[in-house]
Design a protein around this motif. Structure first.
Motif, PDB file in Angstrom:
ATOM      1  N   GLU A 225       6.858   3.205   9.832  1.00  0.00           N
ATOM      2  CA  GLU A 225       5.492   3.065   9.343  1.00  0.00           C
ATOM      3  C   GLU A 225       5.241   1.762   8.585  1.00  0.00           C
ATOM      4  OE1 GLU A 225       4.276   6.892   7.500  1.00  0.00           O
ATOM      5  OE2 GLU A 225       5.886   7.701   8.747  1.00  0.00           O
ATOM      6  N   ARG A 226       6.312   1.119   8.115  1.00  0.00           N
ATOM      7  CA  ARG A 226       6.158  -0.201   7.487  1.00  0.00           C
ATOM      8  C   ARG A 226       6.937  -1.276   8.223  1.00  0.00           C
ATOM      9  NH1 ARG A 226       7.140  -4.241   3.983  1.00  0.00           N
ATOM     10  NH2 ARG A 226       9.373  -3.908   3.955  1.00  0.00           N
ATOM     11  N   VAL A 227       8.105  -0.910   8.747  1.00  0.00           N
ATOM     12  CA  VAL A 227       8.928  -1.867   9.486  1.00  0.00           C
ATOM     13  C   VAL A 227       9.373  -1.218  10.790  1.00  0.00           C
ATOM     14  CG1 VAL A 227      11.041  -3.244   9.478  1.00  0.00           C
ATOM     15  CG2 VAL A 227       9.764  -2.917   7.351  1.00  0.00           C
ATOM     16  N   GLU A 228       9.082  -1.862  11.888  1.00  0.00           N
ATOM     17  CA  GLU A 228       9.498  -1.331  13.192  1.00  0.00           C
ATOM     18  C   GLU A 228      11.015  -1.252  13.263  1.00  0.00           C
ATOM     19  OE1 GLU A 228       7.769  -3.613  16.294  1.00  0.00           O
ATOM     20  OE2 GLU A 228       5.705  -3.116  15.768  1.00  0.00           O
ATOM     21  N   GLY A 229      11.492  -0.109  13.779  1.00  0.00           N
ATOM     22  CA  GLY A 229      12.925   0.078  13.925  1.00  0.00           C
ATOM     23  C   GLY A 229      13.613   0.644  12.702  1.00  0.00           C
ATOM     24  N   MET A 230      12.855   0.880  11.618  1.00  0.00           N
ATOM     25  CA  MET A 230      13.444   1.381  10.376  1.00  0.00           C
ATOM     26  C   MET A 230      12.887   2.752  10.011  1.00  0.00           C
ATOM     27  SD  MET A 230      15.624  -0.875   9.257  1.00  0.00           S
ATOM     28  CE  MET A 230      15.831  -0.402   7.528  1.00  0.00           C
ATOM     29  N   ARG A 231      13.756   3.574   9.461  1.00  0.00           N
ATOM     30  CA  ARG A 231      13.381   4.882   8.948  1.00  0.00           C
ATOM     31  C   ARG A 231      13.778   4.983   7.485  1.00  0.00           C
ATOM     32  NH1 ARG A 231      14.969   9.535  13.422  1.00  0.00           N
ATOM     33  NH2 ARG A 231      12.893   9.693  14.375  1.00  0.00           N
ATOM     34  N   CYS A 232      13.101   5.876   6.769  1.00  0.00           N
ATOM     35  CA  CYS A 232      13.353   5.989   5.332  1.00  0.00           C
ATOM     36  C   CYS A 232      13.146   7.435   4.877  1.00  0.00           C
ATOM     37  CB  CYS A 232      12.409   5.058   4.576  1.00  0.00           C
ATOM     38  SG  CYS A 232      12.679   4.987   2.800  1.00  0.00           S
ATOM     39  N   ILE A 233      13.937   7.835   3.892  1.00  0.00           N
ATOM     40  CA  ILE A 233      13.784   9.124   3.216  1.00  0.00           C
ATOM     41  C   ILE A 233      13.577   8.850   1.737  1.00  0.00           C
ATOM     42  CG2 ILE A 233      14.899  11.297   2.582  1.00  0.00           C
ATOM     43  CD1 ILE A 233      14.361  11.284   5.481  1.00  0.00           C
ATOM     44  N   ALA A 234      12.560   9.481   1.126  1.00  0.00           N
ATOM     45  CA  ALA A 234      12.274   9.243  -0.289  1.00  0.00           C
ATOM     46  C   ALA A 234      11.974  10.544  -1.016  1.00  0.00           C
ATOM     47  CB  ALA A 234      11.093   8.289  -0.451  1.00  0.00           C
TER      48      ALA A 234
ATOM     49  N   PRO B 137       0.848  -1.195   0.000  1.00  0.00           N
ATOM     50  CA  PRO B 137       0.000   0.000   0.000  1.00  0.00           C
ATOM     51  C   PRO B 137       0.883   1.243   0.000  1.00  0.00           C
ATOM     52  CG  PRO B 137      -0.775  -1.590   1.623  1.00  0.00           C
ATOM     53  CD  PRO B 137       0.564  -2.078   1.158  1.00  0.00           C
ATOM     54  N   LEU B 138       0.555   2.211  -0.811  1.00  0.00           N
ATOM     55  CA  LEU B 138       1.422   3.368  -1.001  1.00  0.00           C
ATOM     56  C   LEU B 138       1.654   4.164   0.278  1.00  0.00           C
ATOM     57  CD1 LEU B 138       0.015   4.509  -4.452  1.00  0.00           C
ATOM     58  CD2 LEU B 138       2.393   3.885  -4.010  1.00  0.00           C
ATOM     59  N   GLN B 139       0.643   4.276   1.133  1.00  0.00           N
ATOM     60  CA  GLN B 139       0.788   5.165   2.288  1.00  0.00           C
ATOM     61  C   GLN B 139       1.643   4.556   3.388  1.00  0.00           C
ATOM     62  OE1 GLN B 139      -1.470   2.912   2.707  1.00  0.00           O
ATOM     63  NE2 GLN B 139      -1.956   2.734   4.871  1.00  0.00           N
ATOM     64  N   THR B 140       2.094   3.315   3.204  1.00  0.00           N
ATOM     65  CA  THR B 140       2.887   2.652   4.254  1.00  0.00           C
ATOM     66  C   THR B 140       4.380   2.900   4.113  1.00  0.00           C
ATOM     67  OG1 THR B 140       3.127   0.582   2.986  1.00  0.00           O
ATOM     68  CG2 THR B 140       1.177   0.802   4.388  1.00  0.00           C
TER      69      THR B 140
ATOM     70  N   GLY C 152       6.086   5.450  -1.351  1.00  0.00           N
ATOM     71  CA  GLY C 152       4.703   5.546  -1.781  1.00  0.00           C
ATOM     72  C   GLY C 152       4.085   6.884  -1.464  1.00  0.00           C
ATOM     73  N   LYS C 153       4.421   7.430  -0.300  1.00  0.00           N
ATOM     74  CA  LYS C 153       3.842   8.715   0.090  1.00  0.00           C
ATOM     75  C   LYS C 153       4.329   9.847  -0.811  1.00  0.00           C
ATOM     76  CE  LYS C 153       4.935   8.526   4.477  1.00  0.00           C
ATOM     77  NZ  LYS C 153       5.047   8.976   5.883  1.00  0.00           N
ATOM     78  N   THR C 154       5.601   9.783  -1.219  1.00  0.00           N
ATOM     79  CA  THR C 154       6.089  10.857  -2.094  1.00  0.00           C
ATOM     80  C   THR C 154       5.490  10.742  -3.491  1.00  0.00           C
ATOM     81  OG1 THR C 154       8.073  12.154  -2.553  1.00  0.00           O
ATOM     82  CG2 THR C 154       8.199   9.813  -3.060  1.00  0.00           C
TER      83      THR C 154
ATOM     84  N   HIS D 277      -8.074   0.874  -2.287  1.00  0.00           N
ATOM     85  CA  HIS D 277      -7.154   0.050  -1.495  1.00  0.00           C
ATOM     86  C   HIS D 277      -7.216   0.314   0.004  1.00  0.00           C
ATOM     87  CE1 HIS D 277      -5.192  -1.630  -5.039  1.00  0.00           C
ATOM     88  NE2 HIS D 277      -5.218  -0.418  -5.562  1.00  0.00           N
ATOM     89  N   GLY D 278      -7.918   1.380   0.398  1.00  0.00           N
ATOM     90  CA  GLY D 278      -7.986   1.690   1.819  1.00  0.00           C
ATOM     91  C   GLY D 278      -6.661   2.189   2.355  1.00  0.00           C
ATOM     92  N   LEU D 279      -6.576   2.278   3.690  1.00  0.00           N
ATOM     93  CA  LEU D 279      -5.349   2.701   4.362  1.00  0.00           C
ATOM     94  C   LEU D 279      -5.001   1.656   5.425  1.00  0.00           C
ATOM     95  CD1 LEU D 279      -6.178   6.503   4.813  1.00  0.00           C
ATOM     96  CD2 LEU D 279      -4.659   5.490   3.100  1.00  0.00           C
ATOM     97  N   PRO D 280      -4.580   0.474   4.998  1.00  0.00           N
ATOM     98  CA  PRO D 280      -4.312  -0.612   5.954  1.00  0.00           C
ATOM     99  C   PRO D 280      -3.118  -0.317   6.854  1.00  0.00           C
ATOM    100  CG  PRO D 280      -3.524  -1.199   3.769  1.00  0.00           C
ATOM    101  CD  PRO D 280      -4.293   0.080   3.602  1.00  0.00           C
ATOM    102  N   ALA D 281      -3.220  -0.755   8.083  1.00  0.00           N
ATOM    103  CA  ALA D 281      -2.128  -0.578   9.043  1.00  0.00           C
ATOM    104  C   ALA D 281      -1.143  -1.728   8.917  1.00  0.00           C
ATOM    105  CB  ALA D 281      -2.680  -0.516  10.460  1.00  0.00           C
ATOM    106  N   VAL D 282       0.136  -1.400   8.896  1.00  0.00           N
ATOM    107  CA  VAL D 282       1.194  -2.405   8.891  1.00  0.00           C
ATOM    108  C   VAL D 282       1.910  -2.417  10.227  1.00  0.00           C
ATOM    109  CG1 VAL D 282       3.288  -3.212   7.728  1.00  0.00           C
ATOM    110  CG2 VAL D 282       1.464  -2.141   6.402  1.00  0.00           C
TER     111      VAL D 282
END
Length: 253
Positions: free
Chosen positions: A195-204, A135-138, A142-144, A161-166
């Motif tokens: 927001e998708r994997v606990e303990g991980m951060r991302c820049i896009a 899902p894009l918002q995860t 996807g958010k960018t 697709h909704g906004l499913p929680a991961v």
């Protein structure tokens, strides 16, 4: 004629349901496939036998699995995309420079598709792989992408697709999502804070071609390394630069 067409469409859909079942179940037996699909064992057997005959499925002692022939189609599909060919060396350099995971994503049918990833020397193991759909918002990727799509297209994607929680930090509220997308447009890049994997951060950052967002590029790493100056300035600068290089190369290659 119309009835015949409907039957053929249903048959095609069932074929791909069988394929999906092999991906979901991991070496299932005939009974497991039939139960997963809700069809008689004889029907499941007919579809599996046809797919085996066409080299798309392999039957092993432990069960059925998808055949390597899918790699031929997946590889062709990816190589046919200019953005993949242009971005691949740039993503490789980004991973080398940061030591983390560098990723390339496109949007297709309202989902984010990981098109390519490169692993730096310090990168941790992640579950992402080429072709993986999320899902894009995860994700920051996807958010960018969402932030640079027309608003009516974003609403269509969310409706479908909704906004499913991961994880507990995944955005699941429409209002919060649209506020986030506005901030991304102002900042120029997106962040993913577990927001998708606990303990991980991302820049896009988005890859834009002729005013259309065609992909996104990112760097992801563990929170222990993605914080303070590195998370707020160094990695965003590198990701934005990589996106710009891809954009220029898309125009002049």
């Amino acid at each position: 004629m119309c009835k015949h067409n409907r039957v053929r469409v249903k048959s095609t859909a069932t074929t791909f349901d069988v394929i999906d079942s092999l991906k979901e179940l991991d070496h299932p037996g005939l009974t497991e496939v039939a139960e997963f699909l809700g069809v008689p064992k004889s029907t499941a057997h007919d579809y599996l036998s046809t797919l085996i005959e066409l080299d798309f499925v392999v039957k092993e002692p432990e069960g059925y699995r998808l055949g390597a022939r899918f790699l031929e189609y997946g590889g062709y599909a990816r190589e046919s995309m200019k953005v993949y060919r242009v971005a691949r060396p740039v993503v490789n350099r980004l991973a080398e420079e940061t030591g983390e995971h560098a990723n390339l994503m496109i949007e297709e049918h309202g989902l984010g598709i990981f098109l390519y990833k490169a692993k730096g020397d310090d990168a941790v193991n992640l579950d992402t792989h080429p072709g993986m759909r999320v899902p894009l918002q995860t994700t920051a990727l996807g958010k960018t992408i969402l932030a640079h799509l027309p608003e009516d297209e974003v609403r269509r994607i969310v409706n479908e697709h909704g906004l499913p929680a991961v994880t507990e930090k995944t955005i699941t509220d429409r209002g919060a999502l649209f506020d986030e997308l506005e901030g991304i447009r102002e900042r120029g890049y997106a962040t993913d804070d577990e927001e998708r994997v606990e303990g991980m951060r991302c820049i896009a950052a988005p890859v834009v071609n002729q005013n259309d967002v065609i992909a996104a590029v990112s760097v992801s790493g563990p929170m222990s390394r993605m914080h303070d100056e590195r998370f707020e300035n160094d990695v965003p600068r590198r990701v934005l630069s990589a996106a710009n290089v891809i954009e220029v190369n898309m125009t002049y290659s």
